[in-house]
Design an enzyme around this catalytic site. Structure first.
Site, PDB file in Angstrom:
ATOM      1  N   SER A  54      75.582  13.008 -40.563  1.00  0.00           N
ATOM      2  CA  SER A  54      76.799  12.580 -41.252  1.00  0.00           C
ATOM      3  C   SER A  54      77.062  13.437 -42.494  1.00  0.00           C
ATOM      4  CB  SER A  54      76.709  11.095 -41.635  1.00  0.00           C
ATOM      5  OG  SER A  54      77.975  10.488 -41.614  1.00  0.00           O
TER       6      SER A  54
ATOM      7  N   SER B 295      82.820   7.483 -42.234  1.00  0.00           N
ATOM      8  CA  SER B 295      82.301   8.535 -41.355  1.00  0.00           C
ATOM      9  C   SER B 295      82.474   8.269 -39.868  1.00  0.00           C
ATOM     10  CB  SER B 295      80.824   8.804 -41.663  1.00  0.00           C
ATOM     11  OG  SER B 295      80.704   9.530 -42.865  1.00  0.00           O
TER      12      SER B 295
END
Length: 270
Positions: free
Chosen positions: A115, A67
Site C-alpha cells: 500500500s 487505499s
C-alpha cells in the site's frame, strides 16, 4: 419507507429480488464490539444470488475509499499507459516515510501489496485530472469526485464510495464487465491475491483514512472457490482511534467470513 420495504418483500416473494437483511446481527456484532468500532459488512454469494448483511442501513453510506482506490487506480494507470505493467519500477524519491517498505524503489505489484502511497500518487499525477475524471465516470466508481488534488483526492479529497458500490465494482472486475482491457483487469486481479489455499483464493485490498472526525478502515475483495465466488466489503469507523485500528478491518472481516463459513480462519492464520 413502509411501502418501499413492502415492495421489496413482495419482489423477494416472487423471486425478483434476493436479499437477506442482518441474518446474524447479534452474532456478527461481537466482532465489531471487540474492537469498539461501528461498521457494516456485505457478503454477496454469486452462485445463489444472495446478499448477507451486517448493519445493512450503513451499506449505502459513502466513505472515503482510502487505499481501496488502488484497485481502480491500478486499472486506470495500466489502461492509460501511466505504467507499462506490474513489474515497471518507479524510483524512490529518497524521502523517509513511516512505513519501511515505502522507502525503496518499487513496482506496482509490491506497491499494491505494501500500500505504498507515494507510488500511487505518482501514477495518478501521470494519468492527470482530465483522464482520471473520464475513467472514474466511465467505470462508475463512487461519486467520481477528484477535488482535493490529483495526488490525494482518494485520501483527503472528495472521492467517496459506499460499501454497496464496492461490491458492484468488484463484481464487474471479476466478470470482466469494467470498461478496461482484459490485460489491465487480469494484471490487477493477479496483484490483488492476498491468500491462496487449496480450497479458495482471496483477492482483496485494505484502506485506512480519515473523513471529518471519523477514522475509516476498509477490507474489500472477493473469494473464488471451485464452484462459487463470494464478494465482501467490510467498512469500520471510529472517532476514538485505537492502536490496532488499522488491523481491525482485516481481523473483523476474516472473523465474519469464518463465521459465515466462507473461509476457514485457521488457513488465514497459517
Amino acid at each position: 419507507m413502509f411501502k418501499y420495504k413492502t415492495l421489496l418483500l413482495l419482489l423477494a416473494a416472487v423471486g425478483l429480488v434476493s436479499f437477506q437483511s442482518d441474518p446474524a446481527g447479534e452474532e456478527l456484532m461481537k466482532f465489531y464490539e471487540e474492537h469498539q468500532v461501528q461498521g457494516s459488512f456485505i457478503l454477496y454469494d454469486q452462485k445463489n444470488d444472495r446478499y448477507t448483511y451486517y448493519n445493512q442501513e450503513q451499506t449505502n453510506t459513502p466513505f472515503t475509499p482510502a487505499s481501496t482506490f488502488k484497485i481502480c487506480n491500478s486499472l486506470i494507470a495500466l489502461e492509460t499507459g501511466a505504467v507499462k505493467d506490474e513489474h515497471t519500477v518507479s524510483k524512490w524519491d529518497q524521502k523517509e516515510r513511516p512505513v519501511p517498505a515505502w522507502n525503496a524503489d518499487t513496482d506496482m505489484r509490491n506497491a499494491f501489496k505494501n500500500s505504498t502511497v507515494w507510488f500511487y500518487q505518482e501514477l495518478a499525477k501521470r494519468v492527470g485530472e482530465e483522464k482520471m475524471k473520464f475513467w472514474l465516470k466511465k467505470a462508475n466508481y463512487g461519486n467520481g469526485d477528484i477535488s482535493g488534488g490529483i495526488d490525494g483526492f482518494w485520501l483527503w479529497g472528495g472521492l467517496r464510495i459506499t460499501p454497496a458500490q464496492q461490491i458492484d465494482f468488484l463484481r464487474n472486475l471479476h466478470q470482466n464487465k469494467l470498461p478496461f482491457s482484459a490485460r489491465s483487469m487480469d494484471i490487477v486481479k493477479d496483484i490483488m491475491i492476498a491468500k491462496s489455499t487449496k480450497d479458495y483464493v482471496i483477492r482483496a485490498k485494505t484502506g485506512n483514512g480519515k473523513q471529518g472526525n471519523l477514522y475509516v478502515s476498509w477490507y474489500v475483495g472477493y473469494i473464488t472457490t471451485a464452484n462459487n465466488v463470494y464478494y465482501f466489503s467490510n467498512c469500520i469507523q471510529t472517532k476514538d482511534k485505537k492502536e490496532d485500528f488499522k488491523k481491525a478491518g482485516v481481523s473483523i472481516a476474516i472473523n465474519v467470513l469464518d463465521n459465515l463459513k466462507v473461509i476457514n480462519k485457521q488457513d488465514w492464520d497459517n
